[in-house]
Design an enzyme around this catalytic site. Structure first.
Site, PDB file in Angstrom:
ATOM      1  N   HIS A  58      45.575  26.454 101.681  1.00  0.00           N
ATOM      2  CA  HIS A  58      46.881  27.107 101.638  1.00  0.00           C
ATOM      3  C   HIS A  58      46.796  28.529 101.098  1.00  0.00           C
ATOM      4  O   HIS A  58      47.641  29.369 101.402  1.00  0.00           O
ATOM      5  CB  HIS A  58      47.876  26.256 100.846  1.00  0.00           C
ATOM      6  CG  HIS A  58      48.444  25.144 101.658  1.00  0.00           C
ATOM      7  ND1 HIS A  58      49.570  25.283 102.437  1.00  0.00           N
ATOM      8  CD2 HIS A  58      47.994  23.886 101.884  1.00  0.00           C
ATOM      9  CE1 HIS A  58      49.812  24.158 103.075  1.00  0.00           C
ATOM     10  NE2 HIS A  58      48.872  23.294 102.753  1.00  0.00           N
ATOM     11  N   GLU A  71      51.042  14.793 111.395  1.00  0.00           N
ATOM     12  CA  GLU A  71      49.840  15.317 110.734  1.00  0.00           C
ATOM     13  C   GLU A  71      48.900  14.218 110.269  1.00  0.00           C
ATOM     14  O   GLU A  71      47.896  14.488 109.622  1.00  0.00           O
ATOM     15  CB  GLU A  71      50.240  16.212 109.559  1.00  0.00           C
ATOM     16  CG  GLU A  71      51.307  15.621 108.664  1.00  0.00           C
ATOM     17  CD  GLU A  71      51.872  16.646 107.685  1.00  0.00           C
ATOM     18  OE1 GLU A  71      51.222  17.688 107.460  1.00  0.00           O
ATOM     19  OE2 GLU A  71      52.954  16.399 107.138  1.00  0.00           O
ATOM     20  N   ASP A 123      46.590  19.539 108.726  1.00  0.00           N
ATOM     21  CA  ASP A 123      46.339  18.216 108.159  1.00  0.00           C
ATOM     22  C   ASP A 123      45.890  17.219 109.222  1.00  0.00           C
ATOM     23  O   ASP A 123      45.097  16.320 108.937  1.00  0.00           O
ATOM     24  CB  ASP A 123      47.586  17.693 107.446  1.00  0.00           C
ATOM     25  CG  ASP A 123      47.643  18.144 105.995  1.00  0.00           C
ATOM     26  OD1 ASP A 123      46.578  18.414 105.415  1.00  0.00           O
ATOM     27  OD2 ASP A 123      48.756  18.232 105.441  1.00  0.00           O
ATOM     28  N   CYS A 175      53.168  23.783 114.446  1.00  0.00           N
ATOM     29  CA  CYS A 175      53.447  24.721 113.357  1.00  0.00           C
ATOM     30  C   CYS A 175      52.219  24.956 112.478  1.00  0.00           C
ATOM     31  O   CYS A 175      52.304  25.629 111.467  1.00  0.00           O
ATOM     32  CB  CYS A 175      54.616  24.233 112.502  1.00  0.00           C
ATOM     33  SG  CYS A 175      54.306  22.671 111.643  1.00  0.00           S
TER      34      CYS A 175
END
Length: 591
Positions: free
Chosen positions: A199, A446, A470, A517
């Site tokens: 992240h 995910e 993920d 996304c």
């Protein structure tokens, strides 16, 4: 001497500037720039903290029992001497007055300089004295922590004299800390650890600055104010480059800026393929203020509002319903009627809450946080908090089009519990007479289990959004934040592509909207493939929209659809897809 280091390229482009080290410390401290006018007040904070520590050590020494070993008193004397040494005190003040670091950052920066000097000493005894420096600095930092600074933080991308741009060097930077640097406009950054889809890397791309992670020894080898080149395309960091290398990279930097300017002109063109297929290009945002950048970049909505960033860096104090409502409403209003998809809080793994937060002790010590209490699991374990967030989102729906996205959902029990929580939130608002409108409810795909049970999800959800980061991690059993296995993280793996293709096909067949996304959405290497699979909605960082739109404008989805099957059936989809597209390009050139 010029040296090169290698890591993972995570955000494209070239950055050139002087190194700003965020030194590692056993005490977590804030790093930010202060306004020049407040430097004297910050110096006073530092002086007060030092005086506090001097008083503590003086008291300790005075209270030593008679039987205490003499070495202990001598050690306290050394610490007192260090606290009054100009190499520590005056130099730390220099970081505040000249570079405008806050007091904590100044202390860690100067400690890092002194520790390096001790490391280079030939005498073993003197070399070991660096521990005294670190212990004294830690005491001062703890004293500073007891009196939180109320000084305003400001943004700088250059030294105080206005000369040299700055680049950030650290062992690691937490996602929430990255957001603190977001307004500072550092020209780039490099970290010792991390992977392409950590992240920290994702936020770097949202800042649209060149970045390299997983460079191993960067924070140890780079010194304060070294000249650095960060090559975000190749994953290379050049320390103190030669004039020839520097000029070559300056040329590349100018070329990159020209290309960005050219792509920027596409931002308001309709996103339609050569064969007339409209493609929805949405933006991922972390904070309400990012919505303006999304609009400026040409996004037709927000496909992912990562609400967890409202919950982080708060010393354990979670945002209440009104604070969340104001944040969501601000984003909705900023998008001027365009849809905003708000993901419920996705806490856990590489996005932990502060140490004092609810449940932190539970998942901080989990054997594998990525497989533990995170995302919807954490929300359902805190039903009052979850309903509070749902109420805030529903209240914001009165000001524009809002959709709710549920992360990491995989079980029927989770689906039913989520639906129940949403209905309770609706009823509470209705009973209180608070306005809201109907919102669409979506599921993030995910987890392989979710991808393989799409019929169940499509019965209950209005739309699905594929979180490729993920999904790849869990399909391949790869920790995406661990650089030791980063080479095994493969978006082109046949299993990953087949799962994505199946999700898109099943959602389209059921008449439900589907988007991607994750990071694949903003990677132009995958744009044609996803379009060929039937995807017509992608959500990415605003900085990536123009590049992806350029690929969309040049795409023929009818042709691409014919090529997807052979690529998915191949043992090496990347090579097969590349070969097919190269043959098509050759035919086009010959025609």
């Amino acid at each position: 001497m010029s040296i090169q280091m290698f890591g993972q390229p995570v955000s494209r482009g070239v950055a050139i500037g002087r190194a700003v080290l965020v030194a590692s410390s056993r005490v977590d401290v804030a790093h930010y720039f202060i306004d020049a006018a407040h430097a004297p007040a910050e110096v006073a904070r530092l002086r007060h903290a030092r005086d506090t520590v001097v008083q503590e050590i003086t008291t300790l020494k005075a209270d030593l029992p008679p039987e205490a070993p003499p070495e202990l008193a001598a050690l306290l004397d050394v610490h007192l001497m260090l606290l009054n040494d100009p190499m520590l005190t005056d130099a730390t003040r220099h970081w505040i007055e000249v570079r405008h670091y806050n007091a904590e950052w100044a202390m860690t920066a100067q400690t890092d300089v002194l520790v390096r000097q001790f490391d280079e000493m030939d005498d073993d005894y003197l070399r070991e004295r660096k521990a005294d420096i670190e212990q004294v600095a830690e005491r001062v930092l703890r004293a500073l922590a007891k009196e939180e600074s109320l000084l305003p933080q400001v943004s700088h991308s250059r030294d105080q004299d206005g000369g040299d741009p700055l680049v950030l060097v650290a062992n690691d930077i937490a996602p929430a800390d990255m957001l603190q640097f977001k307004g500072s406009v550092f020209k780039g950054f490099v970290t010792d650890v991390g992977g392409r889809t950590s992240h920290t890397a994702i936020v770097a791309r949202s800042m649209d600055i060149p970045a390299v992670v997983g460079a191993r020894e960067a924070s140890r080898l780079v010194r304060q104010d070294d000249w650095l080149i960060i090559d975000g395309d190749a994953g290379v960091v050049v320390v103190n480059p030669t004039p020839i290398v520097l000029e070559e990279y300056r040329f590349r930097q100018r070329q990159s800026e020209l290309e960005r300017a050219r792509l920027h002109r596409l931002r308001h063109m309709p996103s339609v393929t050569l064969d007339g297929q409209p493609v929805e290009l949405l933006a991922n945002i972390e904070l309400p203020g990012d919505a303006a950048n999304a609009l400026e970049a040409g996004a037709v909505g927000v496909g992912l509002f990562r609400s967890e960033f409202l919950f982080m860096n708060r010393n354990g104090e979670l945002p209440d319903e009104d604070e969340q409502f104001e944040a969501y409403r601000a984003a909705v209003l900023a998008m001027s009627g365009l849809p905003v998809t708000i993901r419920t809080v996705d806490i856990g793994a590489d996005k932990p809450l502060d140490r004092m937060a609810v449940h932190e002790l539970r998942h901080e010590h989990a054997l594998n946080p990525a497989l533990g209490l995170r995302a919807i699991r954490w929300s359902l374990s805190e039903p009052a908090m979850f309903r509070q967030q749902l109420r805030a989102i529903l209240r914001a729906s009165a000001y524009g089009k809002v959709r709710v996205l549920i992360p990491m959902v995989a079980h029927r029990s989770e689906i039913l519990a989520t639906l129940d929580a949403l209905e309770r939130a609706r009823q509470q608002l209705q009973d209180a007479g608070i306005p809201f409108t109907d919102v669409e409810l979506g599921a993030m795909i995910e987890i392989p289990a979710a991808a393989m049970t799409m019929p169940l999800l499509l019965q209950h959800f209005d739309f699905v959004s594929i979180g490729t980061n993920d999904l790849i991690q869990y399909t391949l059993a790869i920790d995406r934040a661990d650089e030791a296995v980063a080479h095994l993280y493969d978006p082109w793996h046949p299993a990953v592509l087949q799962l994505i293709a199946n999700v898109i096909a099943m959602a389209n067949g059921a008449g439900k909207s589907v988007s991607v996304c994750g990071e694949m959405a903003g990677d132009v290497a995958f744009t044609d493939l996803l379009l060929g699979m039937g995807l017509r909605s992608l959500s990415m960082h605003p900085s990536q929209l123009s590049s992806v739109k350029q690929r969309v404008l040049r795409a023929d989805t009818a042709r691409l659809a014919k090529e997807v099957g052979p690529a998915l059936a191949s043992a090496d989809p990347a090579a097969t897809w590349l070969a097919m597209n190269e043959r098509w390009a050759q035919r086009s050139r010959s025609a």
